[in-house]
Design a protein around this motif. Structure first.
Motif, short mmCIF file in Angstrom:
data_model
loop_
_atom_site.label_atom_id
_atom_site.label_comp_id
_atom_site.label_asym_id
_atom_site.label_seq_id
_atom_site.Cartn_x
_atom_site.Cartn_y
_atom_site.Cartn_z
N THR A 1 0.85 -1.18 0.00
CA THR A 1 0.00 0.00 0.00
C THR A 1 0.89 1.23 0.00
O THR A 1 1.87 1.28 0.72
N THR B 1 0.91 5.69 0.04
CA THR B 1 0.06 6.81 0.44
C THR B 1 -0.80 7.27 -0.72
O THR B 1 -1.88 7.81 -0.51
N GLN C 1 -2.49 5.46 -2.66
CA GLN C 1 -3.70 4.64 -2.74
C GLN C 1 -4.77 5.11 -1.77
O GLN C 1 -5.91 4.72 -1.88
N ASN C 2 -4.41 5.92 -0.77
CA ASN C 2 -5.38 6.50 0.15
C ASN C 2 -5.28 8.01 -0.01
O ASN C 2 -4.33 8.62 0.45
N ASN D 1 -6.64 10.55 1.41
CA ASN D 1 -6.52 11.36 2.62
C ASN D 1 -5.11 11.33 3.18
O ASN D 1 -4.57 12.36 3.58
N LEU E 1 -8.75 10.00 8.82
CA LEU E 1 -8.11 8.78 8.31
C LEU E 1 -8.85 7.55 8.77
O LEU E 1 -9.58 7.53 9.69
#
Length: 147
Positions: free
Chosen positions: A3, A5, A7-8, A10, A147
């Protein structure tokens, strides 16, 4: 699966906001309920899991405070832009040698002269729960990143 950052959104947005700020003010809650702040050199970028890391000595008063109340806040202000970031989270002390090797930077030698051989060295891991920021792009309106 790895993963990042990116991919997210926020986490990515928050990481971008503090990427050029090395030092923040860490606020803890003292045993009498009062707030206590001190500058902390950021050890890492915000990780994909929503954590941020700082090196510390394990026997400091802030660690004592965190053992009593894990809720902390870290505030950042950019020098070159009018940007202010407030990060709330849950802190924990980590004494994992492999993690320390992963996050070590030569600049930390000023605070830890023996480097990773410093007997009292540890990491503070902050699990970010919320962030608020204000900047000139948003006309200083408060924006919240959950988050």
């Amino acid at each position: 699966m790895t993963t990042t950052t990116e991919q997210n959104p926020n986490i990515y947005q928050l990481a971008r906001l503090i990427q050029d700020i090395d030092c923040g003010m860490l606020t803890t809650i003292d045993e009498d309920g009062s707030l206590h702040s001190r500058p902390m050199e950021r050890t890492s970028d915000i990780q994909a899991d929503g954590t941020i890391w700082f090196f510390t000595n394990a026997s400091t008063h802030k660690v004592f405070e965190i053992k009593n109340s894990q809720q902390v806040n870290i505030s950042f202000k950019s020098d070159d832009a009018q940007r202010y970031i407030s990060i709330s989270g849950i802190a924990e002390l980590i004494k994992d040698r492999q993690q320390m090797q992963h996050f070590w930077k030569p600049e930390l030698q000023a605070w830890f002269p023996q480097g990773l051989d410093e007997p009292d060295i540890a990491l503070l891991k902050i699990n970010i729960t919320r962030s608020d920021y204000w900047d000139s792009e948003s006309q200083f309106q408060q924006e919240t990143i959950t988050l």
